[in-house]
Write a protein that holds these residues in place. Structure first.
Motif, short mmCIF file in Angstrom:
data_model
loop_
_atom_site.label_atom_id
_atom_site.label_comp_id
_atom_site.label_asym_id
_atom_site.label_seq_id
_atom_site.Cartn_x
_atom_site.Cartn_y
_atom_site.Cartn_z
N ILE A 1 -4.57 5.82 3.07
CA ILE A 1 -3.92 4.60 2.63
C ILE A 1 -4.58 4.14 1.34
CG2 ILE A 1 -3.26 2.26 3.24
CD1 ILE A 1 -2.03 4.42 5.02
N GLY A 2 -3.78 3.90 0.34
CA GLY A 2 -4.29 3.44 -0.95
C GLY A 2 -3.67 2.11 -1.33
N LEU A 3 -4.48 1.25 -1.92
CA LEU A 3 -3.98 -0.04 -2.41
C LEU A 3 -3.79 0.05 -3.92
CD1 LEU A 3 -3.28 -2.97 -1.70
CD2 LEU A 3 -5.65 -3.57 -2.24
N THR B 1 -7.61 7.43 -10.04
CA THR B 1 -6.38 7.85 -10.73
C THR B 1 -5.70 9.02 -10.03
OG1 THR B 1 -7.59 9.39 -12.16
CG2 THR B 1 -7.35 7.12 -12.94
N ASP B 2 -6.45 9.85 -9.29
CA ASP B 2 -5.89 11.02 -8.63
C ASP B 2 -6.51 11.18 -7.25
OD1 ASP B 2 -4.31 12.62 -10.87
OD2 ASP B 2 -6.15 11.89 -11.77
N VAL B 3 -5.68 11.58 -6.27
CA VAL B 3 -6.12 11.88 -4.91
C VAL B 3 -5.63 13.28 -4.58
CG1 VAL B 3 -5.82 11.32 -2.49
CG2 VAL B 3 -6.16 9.48 -4.14
N LEU B 4 -6.54 14.17 -4.18
CA LEU B 4 -6.20 15.57 -3.93
C LEU B 4 -6.78 16.01 -2.59
CD1 LEU B 4 -7.24 16.85 -7.47
CD2 LEU B 4 -4.90 16.49 -6.71
N TRP B 5 -5.90 16.27 -1.61
CA TRP B 5 -6.34 16.80 -0.33
C TRP B 5 -6.72 18.28 -0.48
CZ3 TRP B 5 -7.06 14.45 4.36
CH2 TRP B 5 -6.51 13.18 4.56
N SER B 6 -7.79 18.69 0.17
CA SER B 6 -8.10 20.12 0.21
C SER B 6 -7.10 20.81 1.14
CB SER B 6 -9.53 20.34 0.72
OG SER B 6 -9.66 19.89 2.06
N THR C 1 -7.17 0.87 -5.76
CA THR C 1 -8.37 0.03 -5.78
C THR C 1 -9.02 -0.08 -4.41
OG1 THR C 1 -7.04 -1.96 -5.48
CG2 THR C 1 -7.52 -1.29 -7.74
N ALA C 2 -8.44 0.57 -3.40
CA ALA C 2 -9.05 0.63 -2.07
C ALA C 2 -8.47 1.84 -1.35
CB ALA C 2 -8.77 -0.65 -1.27
N LEU C 3 -9.28 2.48 -0.50
CA LEU C 3 -8.86 3.66 0.25
C LEU C 3 -9.34 3.54 1.69
CD1 LEU C 3 -9.77 6.56 -2.25
CD2 LEU C 3 -7.48 5.66 -1.78
N PRO D 1 0.82 -1.23 0.00
CA PRO D 1 0.00 0.00 0.00
C PRO D 1 0.85 1.27 0.00
CG PRO D 1 -0.84 -1.59 1.59
CD PRO D 1 0.49 -2.11 1.13
N THR D 2 0.22 2.34 -0.43
CA THR D 2 0.84 3.67 -0.43
C THR D 2 0.12 4.55 0.59
OG1 THR D 2 -0.65 4.49 -2.16
CG2 THR D 2 1.42 3.45 -2.87
N ALA D 3 0.70 5.71 0.89
CA ALA D 3 0.09 6.61 1.86
C ALA D 3 0.24 8.05 1.41
CB ALA D 3 0.71 6.43 3.24
N SER D 4 -0.78 8.86 1.63
CA SER D 4 -0.77 10.28 1.32
C SER D 4 -1.11 11.05 2.60
CB SER D 4 -1.80 10.58 0.22
OG SER D 4 -1.93 11.96 -0.01
N LEU D 5 -0.24 11.99 2.96
CA LEU D 5 -0.38 12.72 4.23
C LEU D 5 -1.27 13.95 4.05
CD1 LEU D 5 0.62 13.03 7.21
CD2 LEU D 5 2.51 14.40 6.27
#
Length: 819
Positions: A56-58, A119-124, A94-96, A43-47
């Motif tokens: 957490i993203g798979l 395809t994209d994850v964007l924190w406000s 494929t999972a968050l 998995p990957t992670a975006s802070l």
């Protein structure tokens, strides 16, 4: 696959061994390898911007060949799916889920679409929402396209936003950006009212003509260029987008209609958007990034535009590193100011061979953008990256020069009236990894823009460094005084771990990603001075649980001319020298250097957890081979010498040194060594077989073998064919096809998209080798680009490689060439 490739592949298979074949289906490698190929990705992670939460993203695994075979257009250097308005090859989550940094329980997110393809994850900027871009495929219930969803962080629930709109990501990059106030997003959307897509004419109306009227327009050999008026119409249709503001509540607002929108960037104060618009006349020789480009500012409240620049097509750059177009380029917002534009302008006519004291100028223009631009900086070298802004009195800019590999990190005061004075914080060689300070750390400000991370007293800048050393990479966190001086290391990785800093958390804490040879990567919070033990935030399991894993060691040895080299030696699980020397696969990718010192430096770390990407040679430890990975093959040209003038000699000497040393350890059997490489490594492989007798067999994937087909330079060779014809001849293994008696396996993606490695390179090299009676097999992988993606393609590639190695490398006695 194209008919000519089908015929060629069948001919190659028929000629490869004693048994002829006319067709072949996708095959699978041995089970020991297949288990690794099919393992779940880590998995990957975006802070979050407030540094309290991880998303957490798979990652998705390999797509199927059916997915790769979805509709695809190849235009203007792009490959995109015309039904989804997105890149034809993309990666997904494929999972968050949410994971608090304070150690609380993970939280699932409700309301996400299924199947999830993000395809994209964007924190406000305020960390209260996450925008995700979901790719839908055509089904009985859904129409194809990219849709925008919003996740409410507090409730961990998701819902669609502007459900009737589809996003346009044809020109790559994320189609959306948050507004600085976190009230909504600015997105490129598919126009809501438009005619049907243009259809290519089936009956020609005349010939297709290209001409050049005396203008020198040298260009690399790009793939997927426009070739006809029909191509132009198709590209313009699918790349055209609307600029739409999509609020979290309320109706979307169209800002710009029907433009071929490339980059879009909102100003920190949220009042303007910087937009780049591609327009006609399009070129048939360069990709869309070099087409005529209009740069404008758009007032988001009124839609009023402010003209900045209209750049003509870029088709006459000198074929030399550091060459740039004349006029304004690389527009960007100053991230720490409300609305200040900066950009670069060449002071040398764009040609780095011109002898001048000032190479580039940084220009600036403040809102309301009615005054004349002023010079902010004058630089002796080209900017290497975007400016890193700190505050009213501090910013950093990295500069470099390719000719002698010089690089520097400069600081300056952006508030200075007139030309700011720079201070050198670091300078050295861009190839000197051991002494590089690393990268300055940035943190998001209230507008969501990145700014320099400074110590509490603002006297020093935080840096993250890979920590290269003769023992390998040991990443560290350091501070560098703003007034110059030596760095202070605050935290460094220590054996047996590879500990990579990810983000500063405040209060002397840092988020790190830690792994070891036996422990998979996970995220930890630790203090920079190591006063307490790191606290685990995630607990990702090993994707290879229950599988016997190979072991490795870092080798240090010398080339015959005294150059220090290194390689990573992998051996099968449970192996010891009493079992005898092993058949071996050597993998490498040559690199050019200006100094022996830089060429001798070690890269990578043996403390990292092994992961099996599609192209790694380490798979073959599972079937009894030793593997020499990342084998040093430096090509050195010190002073006025040019590396490629002695390419072949240095290539062979480096490979021989690796085999001699590893065999002296009793691990590698020097009579049973195969060599492999991908792309420039494939070029290396063919040259080693042409100019040495070191190997039993070779495997060359997606390479270029005839350099007359890349006459305007290749890799790091700046000279054209007409300037150095003998170099092009001597470096082309095609020129020495009659000398290659060692069995060679050629693999190539039938849809290779890499500059210079057209599939014709392998076609013609195979024909030349076959005509000279070589033992050679050519495999084209249908639909695959330069890097292979489909599970079936990767499986079959590994099957071909394993079969080739078992036939020609593993036996104690060499296999006689087929008659």
């Amino acid at each position: 696959m194209k008919p000519k490739h089908l015929a060629l592949a069948a001919a190659a298979i028929a000629a490869s061994a004693a048994v002829a074949q006319t067709a072949i289906k996708y095959q699978k490698p041995p089970e020991a390898i297949e288990k690794l190929v099919g393992a779940q990705p880590i998995p990957t992670a975006s802070l979050s911007p407030d540094r309290k939460l991880l998303l957490i993203g798979l990652p998705d695994g390999y797509p199927t060949i059916a997915e790769v075979a979805e509709p695809r257009m190849r235009l203007a250097g792009l490959r995109f799916n015309p039904t989804t308005y997105s890149p034809s090859v993309d990666s997904y989550r494929t999972a968050l889920s949410f994971q608090p940094l304070d150690g609380g329980p993970a939280r699932k997110i409700a309301g996400l679409p299924t199947p999830l393809k993000v395809t994209d994850v964007l924190w406000s900027p305020d960390s209260k929402h996450i925008a995700i871009v979901q790719r839908f495929e055509k089904t009985a219930k859904t129409a194809p396209g990219l849709k925008l969803y919003i996740v409410d962080v507090a409730s961990a629930t998701a819902h669609p936003l502007a459900a009737t709109l589809k996003l346009n990501s044809v020109l790559n990059g994320s189609p959306c950006e948050w507004m600085p106030a976190s009230t909504g997003l600015l997105c490129k959307t598919v126009p809501t009212a438009r005619p049907a897509a243009p259809k290519p004419s089936e009956v020609p109306t005349g010939p297709h003509v290209s001409e050049n009227l005396g203008k020198a327009t040298p260009a690399p050999t790009y793939e997927d260029m426009l070739a006809t008026p029909d191509d132009e119409d198709q590209f313009e249709y699918y790349a055209t987008a609307q600029l739409t503001e999509i609020p979290l509540s309320g109706a979307p607002k169209t800002i710009l209609k029907s433009a071929v929108l490339d980059n879009v960037e909102v100003s920190p104060d949220g009042k303007y958007a910087l937009v780049s618009i591609v327009h006609r006349p399009f070129s048939y020789t360069v990709p869309y990034e070099r087409f005529p480009m209009l740069t404008e500012l758009v007032e988001l409240k009124t839609g009023k535009t402010i003209h900045l620049n209209d750049r003509p097509v870029i088709d006459n750059l000198p074929i030399v590193r550091d060459a740039v177009p004349t006029g304004p380029r690389s527009y960007e917002w100053r991230s720490d100011a409300p609305a200040t534009l900066v950009w670069d302008e060449a002071a040398d006519g764009g040609d780095p061979r011109t002898k001048v004291e000032i190479r580039d100028r940084i220009m600036k223009l403040d809102a309301p953008f009615v005054a004349q631009p002023t010079v902010l900086l004058e630089l002796p070298m080209r900017p290497a990256r975007r400016i890193v802004w700190g505050n009213d009195h501090l910013a950093l800019i990295a500069v470099s020069r390719w000719a002698d590999r010089k690089a520097a990190m400069l600081s300056f005061d952006p508030s200075t009236n007139g030309t700011a004075k720079t201070k050198t914080l670091w300078e050295g060689s861009s190839q000197d990894r051991y002494h590089s300070p690393g990268m300055p750390v940035t943190v998001p400000n209230a507008a969501g823009k990145r700014v320099l991370a400074l110590t509490p007293d603002a006297s020093a800048i935080y840096f993250f460094s890979p920590g290269a050393s003769p023992k390998g990479d040991y990443p560290f966190v350091a501070t560098l005084p703003v007034d110059g001086g030596k760095p202070t290391i605050l935290s460094r990785a220590a054996d047996p771990y590879f500990t990579e800093p990810i983000a500063l958390l405040g209060d002397d804490r840092v988020l790190v990603r830690r792994e070891s040879q036996t422990e998979p990567p996970n995220y930890f919070v630790q203090t920079m001075k190591g006063r307490v033990a790191p606290i685990a935030v995630t607990h990702f399991p090993s994707p290879y649980a229950g599988i016997a894993m190979p072991t490795r060691q870092l080798l240090h040895y010398k080339r015959a001319d005294g150059v220090d080299l290194s390689a990573v030696l992998w051996t099968p699980a449970g192996y010891d020298k009493s079992q005898g020397a092993l058949p071996t696969l050597l993998e490498a990718y040559p690199a050019e250097f200006k100094t022996r010192a830089a060429a001798s430096q070690v890269s990578g770390s043996t403390n990292r957890f092994v992961t099996f990407g599609w192209g790694t040679p380490v798979f073959f430890t599972q079937t009894g081979y030793a593997v020499l990975q990342n084998t040093s093959i430096p090509i050195i040209g010190e002073g006025d010498a040019l590396p490629n003038d002695t390419y072949v000699e240095q290539l062979v000497a480096s490979a021989k040194a690796a085999i001699d040393y590893s065999s002296s350890l009793g691990v590698v059997d020097p009579t049973r060594v195969g060599v492999m490489g991908h792309s420039y490594g494939a070029f290396m492989t063919a040259n080693l077989l042409a100019h040495s007798n070191l190997f039993r067999a070779g495997i060359a994937r997606s390479g270029a073998y005839n350099r007359t087909l890349t006459p305007y330079g290749f890799q790091n060779e700046d000279r054209t064919y007409w300037q150095a014809p003998q170099v092009y001849f001597n470096m082309s293994p095609f020129s020495f096809a009659d000398k290659i008696k060692t069995p060679i396996l050629l693999i190539h993606g039938e849809a290779d998209d890499n500059t210079g490695t057209f599939p014709i390179q392998s076609e013609r090299f195979y024909a030349a080798l076959k005509g000279q009676g070589a033992t050679v097999r050519l495999v084209f992988l249908p639909l695959e680009p330069h890097h292979y993606g489909a599970k079936e393609s990767v499986d079959h590639m590994l099957w071909e490689m394993e079969r080739w190695l078992d036939t020609y490398v593993k036996p104690k006695e060499p296999v006689a060439a087929a008659k």
